[in-house]
Design a protein around this motif. Structure first.
Motif: not given
Length: 266
Positions: A94, A117, A120-121, A124, A141, A144, A147
């Protein structure tokens, strides 16, 4: 880890050609083959170094360490670093704009990566192919970034030597954790006395070879268990005499048996 004496063993990997500065966040996804690395470089923005599978070695000035998919490394802007993988990894990175990273640590930091997390990654990566839903992408976003601001630093990364000789020793043990050769045997293999090996290892890593090997086996256990390997197979892969011996060692160090650890991580 990537010294001149090892150029034939490790292969440099070029970053994707279509990367742009983050606004405010950009995801990079790339497969790293075994013994591959991104050469030393720095960014004008922050970076979270992570792998959804496999293990990464992250090197900055004065430090090298290995992270599993339960961990990530935060690198503030301007930090010179290189990232590679001994056995191969699914690299996820990221890039975070400086203005979006307000409140993030000012020094390189290892963080735990929990289930939210991780999800979420992964989300993305999927959002890159659907740029029409910008409202949803913005909310992901923001989550993230929240987090990462809440993530507490951890000392769980596996320390890794930067010198060529000891890096080769650790790479051999990591590739074959069941290798039972003693420090004396390894010293003869490396053409030095056992006292010299002990002194150099403690100077570079901050612990004895025996302690590092014990920590490495537990680190490797988390990687293998996370990849779906059963407890008995992991015990044999790591060189334990029996599954019960492995379970005892894991519980002593981690505070719970392997299955309970993996259930909690899930």
């Amino acid at each position: 880890m990537y010294n001149s004496g090892q150029k034939l063993d490790w292969q440099a990997v070029a970053p994707p050609p279509d990367t742009k500065p983050p606004a405010p966040l950009t995801m990079r996804a790339q497969s790293l083959p075994p013994r591959s690395y991104f050469p030393e470089h720095a960014h004008d923005w922050g970076q979270l170094v992570y792998a959804i599978s496999g293990v990464l070695t992250v090197t900055i000035v004065g430090r090298s360490f290995v992270i599993s998919p339960e961990q990530a490394v935060w690198l503030p802007s301007g930090i010179i670093h290189r990232v590679g993988s001994l056995l191969g990894a699914e690299f996820r990175s990221l890039w975070i704009a400086s203005e979006a990273g307000v409140g993030f640590p000012r020094e390189p930091t290892v963080h735990a990566v929990g289930p939210l997390l991780k999800a979420l990654i992964a989300e993305t990566v999927d959002l890159r192919s659907n740029e029409n839903d910008r409202g949803y992408a913005g909310r992901v976003t923001d989550l993230i970034l929240d987090q990462l601001r809440r993530a507490a630093p951890i000392p769980a990364a596996l320390q890794w030597p930067q010198g060529e000789v000891l890096a080769g020793l650790c790479a051999a043990l990591y590739a074959d954790p069941a290798d039972a050769r003693s420090a004396e045997e390894w010293a003869r293999e490396l053409g030095m006395s056992s006292r010299t090996l002990t002194r150099r290892f403690e100077a570079e890593i901050g612990m004895s070879l025996r302690s590092w090997r014990r920590r490495m086996r537990l680190f490797k256990a988390v990687e293998l268990l996370g990849g779906g390997m059963d407890v008995t197979s992991v015990a044999l892969e790591l060189g334990y005499g029996s599954p019960s011996a492995f379970i005892y060692a894991f519980r002593t160090e981690m505070g719970m048996p392997p299955q309970a650890y993996m259930n909690r991580a899930s």
